[in-house]
Structure formats: C-alpha cells, structure tokens
Design a protein around this motif. Structure first.
Motif, PDB file in Angstrom:
ATOM      1  N   CYS A  19      85.655   9.634 101.400  1.00  0.00           N
ATOM      2  CA  CYS A  19      86.173   9.008 100.182  1.00  0.00           C
ATOM      3  C   CYS A  19      85.376   7.756  99.838  1.00  0.00           C
ATOM      4  CB  CYS A  19      87.649   8.656 100.350  1.00  0.00           C
ATOM      5  SG  CYS A  19      88.714  10.116 100.371  1.00  0.00           S
ATOM      6  N   ALA A  20      84.978   7.001 100.846  1.00  0.00           N
ATOM      7  CA  ALA A  20      84.170   5.813 100.594  1.00  0.00           C
ATOM      8  C   ALA A  20      82.828   6.217 100.006  1.00  0.00           C
ATOM      9  CB  ALA A  20      83.971   5.027 101.885  1.00  0.00           C
ATOM     10  N   GLY A  21      82.269   7.311 100.502  1.00  0.00           N
ATOM     11  CA  GLY A  21      80.994   7.801  99.970  1.00  0.00           C
ATOM     12  C   GLY A  21      81.115   8.248  98.530  1.00  0.00           C
ATOM     13  N   ILE A  22      82.218   8.858  98.207  1.00  0.00           N
ATOM     14  CA  ILE A  22      82.443   9.302  96.829  1.00  0.00           C
ATOM     15  C   ILE A  22      82.573   8.086  95.917  1.00  0.00           C
ATOM     16  CG2 ILE A  22      84.128  10.412  95.300  1.00  0.00           C
ATOM     17  CD1 ILE A  22      84.645  12.394  97.627  1.00  0.00           C
ATOM     18  N   ALA A  23      83.281   7.077  96.372  1.00  0.00           N
ATOM     19  CA  ALA A  23      83.455   5.874  95.555  1.00  0.00           C
ATOM     20  C   ALA A  23      82.121   5.186  95.318  1.00  0.00           C
ATOM     21  CB  ALA A  23      84.431   4.919  96.240  1.00  0.00           C
ATOM     22  N   GLN A  24      81.240   5.223  96.301  1.00  0.00           N
ATOM     23  CA  GLN A  24      79.935   4.581  96.144  1.00  0.00           C
ATOM     24  C   GLN A  24      78.997   5.412  95.285  1.00  0.00           C
ATOM     25  OE1 GLN A  24      78.576   3.975 100.119  1.00  0.00           O
ATOM     26  NE2 GLN A  24      79.945   2.254 100.483  1.00  0.00           N
ATOM     27  N   ALA A  25      79.283   6.686  95.121  1.00  0.00           N
ATOM     28  CA  ALA A  25      78.395   7.570  94.380  1.00  0.00           C
ATOM     29  C   ALA A  25      78.557   7.447  92.870  1.00  0.00           C
ATOM     30  CB  ALA A  25      78.633   9.020  94.808  1.00  0.00           C
ATOM     31  N   GLU A  26      79.410   6.553  92.426  1.00  0.00           N
ATOM     32  CA  GLU A  26      79.573   6.369  90.985  1.00  0.00           C
ATOM     33  C   GLU A  26      78.255   5.928  90.371  1.00  0.00           C
ATOM     34  OE1 GLU A  26      82.754   3.768  89.947  1.00  0.00           O
ATOM     35  OE2 GLU A  26      84.118   4.710  91.366  1.00  0.00           O
ATOM     36  N   PRO A  27      77.959   6.365  89.150  1.00  0.00           N
ATOM     37  CA  PRO A  27      76.701   5.976  88.524  1.00  0.00           C
ATOM     38  C   PRO A  27      76.619   4.461  88.327  1.00  0.00           C
ATOM     39  CG  PRO A  27      78.033   7.331  87.037  1.00  0.00           C
ATOM     40  CD  PRO A  27      78.776   7.209  88.323  1.00  0.00           C
ATOM     41  N   ARG A  28      75.424   3.960  88.522  1.00  0.00           N
ATOM     42  CA  ARG A  28      75.195   2.533  88.325  1.00  0.00           C
ATOM     43  C   ARG A  28      75.179   2.228  86.836  1.00  0.00           C
ATOM     44  NH1 ARG A  28      69.918   1.844  92.181  1.00  0.00           N
ATOM     45  NH2 ARG A  28      70.770   2.921  93.962  1.00  0.00           N
ATOM     46  N   THR A  29      75.455   0.974  86.507  1.00  0.00           N
ATOM     47  CA  THR A  29      75.368   0.580  85.115  1.00  0.00           C
ATOM     48  C   THR A  29      73.898   0.518  84.713  1.00  0.00           C
ATOM     49  OG1 THR A  29      75.421  -1.748  85.707  1.00  0.00           O
ATOM     50  CG2 THR A  29      77.528  -0.712  85.167  1.00  0.00           C
ATOM     51  N   PHE A  30      73.640   0.777  83.469  1.00  0.00           N
ATOM     52  CA  PHE A  30      72.267   0.789  82.975  1.00  0.00           C
ATOM     53  C   PHE A  30      71.770  -0.640  82.834  1.00  0.00           C
ATOM     54  CE2 PHE A  30      68.931   0.959  79.800  1.00  0.00           C
ATOM     55  CZ  PHE A  30      68.165   2.007  80.279  1.00  0.00           C
ATOM     56  N   ASP A  31      70.603  -0.892  83.387  1.00  0.00           N
ATOM     57  CA  ASP A  31      69.990  -2.216  83.336  1.00  0.00           C
ATOM     58  C   ASP A  31      68.653  -2.073  82.613  1.00  0.00           C
ATOM     59  OD1 ASP A  31      69.124  -4.840  83.866  1.00  0.00           O
ATOM     60  OD2 ASP A  31      68.352  -4.258  85.834  1.00  0.00           O
ATOM     61  N   GLN A  32      68.546  -2.696  81.453  1.00  0.00           N
ATOM     62  CA  GLN A  32      67.355  -2.555  80.611  1.00  0.00           C
ATOM     63  C   GLN A  32      66.091  -3.062  81.327  1.00  0.00           C
ATOM     64  OE1 GLN A  32      67.941  -3.700  76.551  1.00  0.00           O
ATOM     65  NE2 GLN A  32      65.772  -4.037  76.204  1.00  0.00           N
ATOM     66  N   THR A  33      66.192  -4.156  82.056  1.00  0.00           N
ATOM     67  CA  THR A  33      65.027  -4.697  82.761  1.00  0.00           C
ATOM     68  C   THR A  33      64.545  -3.720  83.827  1.00  0.00           C
ATOM     69  OG1 THR A  33      65.816  -6.937  82.367  1.00  0.00           O
ATOM     70  CG2 THR A  33      64.168  -6.665  84.093  1.00  0.00           C
ATOM     71  N   SER A  34      65.492  -3.140  84.573  1.00  0.00           N
ATOM     72  CA  SER A  34      65.122  -2.146  85.589  1.00  0.00           C
ATOM     73  C   SER A  34      64.500  -0.923  84.924  1.00  0.00           C
ATOM     74  CB  SER A  34      66.338  -1.713  86.401  1.00  0.00           C
ATOM     75  OG  SER A  34      66.812  -2.787  87.164  1.00  0.00           O
ATOM     76  N   TRP A  35      65.066  -0.515  83.783  1.00  0.00           N
ATOM     77  CA  TRP A  35      64.505   0.621  83.049  1.00  0.00           C
ATOM     78  C   TRP A  35      63.048   0.349  82.688  1.00  0.00           C
ATOM     79  CZ3 TRP A  35      64.662   5.538  81.661  1.00  0.00           C
ATOM     80  CH2 TRP A  35      63.823   5.949  80.624  1.00  0.00           C
ATOM     81  N   LEU A  36      62.793  -0.804  82.093  1.00  0.00           N
ATOM     82  CA  LEU A  36      61.428  -1.131  81.670  1.00  0.00           C
ATOM     83  C   LEU A  36      60.470  -1.118  82.857  1.00  0.00           C
ATOM     84  CD1 LEU A  36      62.112  -3.934  79.041  1.00  0.00           C
ATOM     85  CD2 LEU A  36      61.297  -1.609  78.598  1.00  0.00           C
TER      86      LEU A  36
END
Length: 123
Positions: A19-36
C-alpha cells in the motif's frame, strides 16, 4: 499457533509495504523547469539519430539552443497527457530513443525544429 501468528504478521507487513508503494506511485506534479531540462537533454541526445535534424549539421551549441527552443515550444504544442507521459519516461531514462522518435514525429514539432534552428542566428 505461533507459525500462524508469524504468517499473519508477515502478510500484514507485506500488505502495508504494498500500500505504501501504491501511494508513492502517484504521478508527480508537472514542473516546467524540469520539463525544459529533461526535454532539452533528450532532444540533444536523440537529435543526431533523426535524419532530418542530422542533415542540418548543427554545432553542439546550436543544437543545444535549438533543443531548448523546441522543448519550450512543446509546452504549448503537446497535449498535457502526452507531455506528462514523456516527462515520466525521461525521468526514469526509459526508452529515450523511443521518446525522441515520438517527439520528432509530431508535425508541429518538426516545424518548430526548423524555426528554432533558424532563430539561433538571430539571437
């Protein structure tokens, strides 16, 4: 009886970790700087494999500039879902060649590559 108790504890622990692994598997928020950063790096590393980009014979500096320009343009070109999928793929460094092919397959991205490569000379 002790074996059943130990087995129950083991299963409870395993279920808790799952269950802890499932909770951590949530998608990360989109970060424009990381995207670039990630999209620019992926573009620069995969561009030489693309015949159209390779034909431009760009210098290292020109390629990096153009890739950053393309990555920035992709923020408006690509649908959010595709961007998020590519972002996760680039974060995990999984199938980067495939990610590069997907990026360069988009006709709008192809147009942007040409305009970004040309804009290098004006900046």
């Amino acid at each position: 009886m002790m074996l059943k108790h130990a087995s129950f504890i083991l299963w409870t622990l395993l279920l808790g970790f799952a269950c802890a692994g499932i909770a951590q598997a949530e998608p990360r928020t989109f970060d424009q700087t990381s995207w670039l950063t990630l999209a620019s790096q992926t573009c620069a590393s995969q561009a030489p494999n693309n015949p159209q980009v390779a034909a431009l014979d760009l210098s290292h500096e020109h390629l990096n500039y153009s890739c950053h320009c393309v990555a920035k343009s992709m923020l408006t070109i690509l649908p959010v879902s595709e961007r998020n999928q590519l972002m996760e793929q680039m974060r995990t460094r999984r199938n980067l060649q495939q990610a590069g092919q997907r990026i360069f397959a988009n006709p709008e991205v192809k147009k942007t590559v040409a305009s970004c490569a040309a804009s290098y000379y004006w900046n």
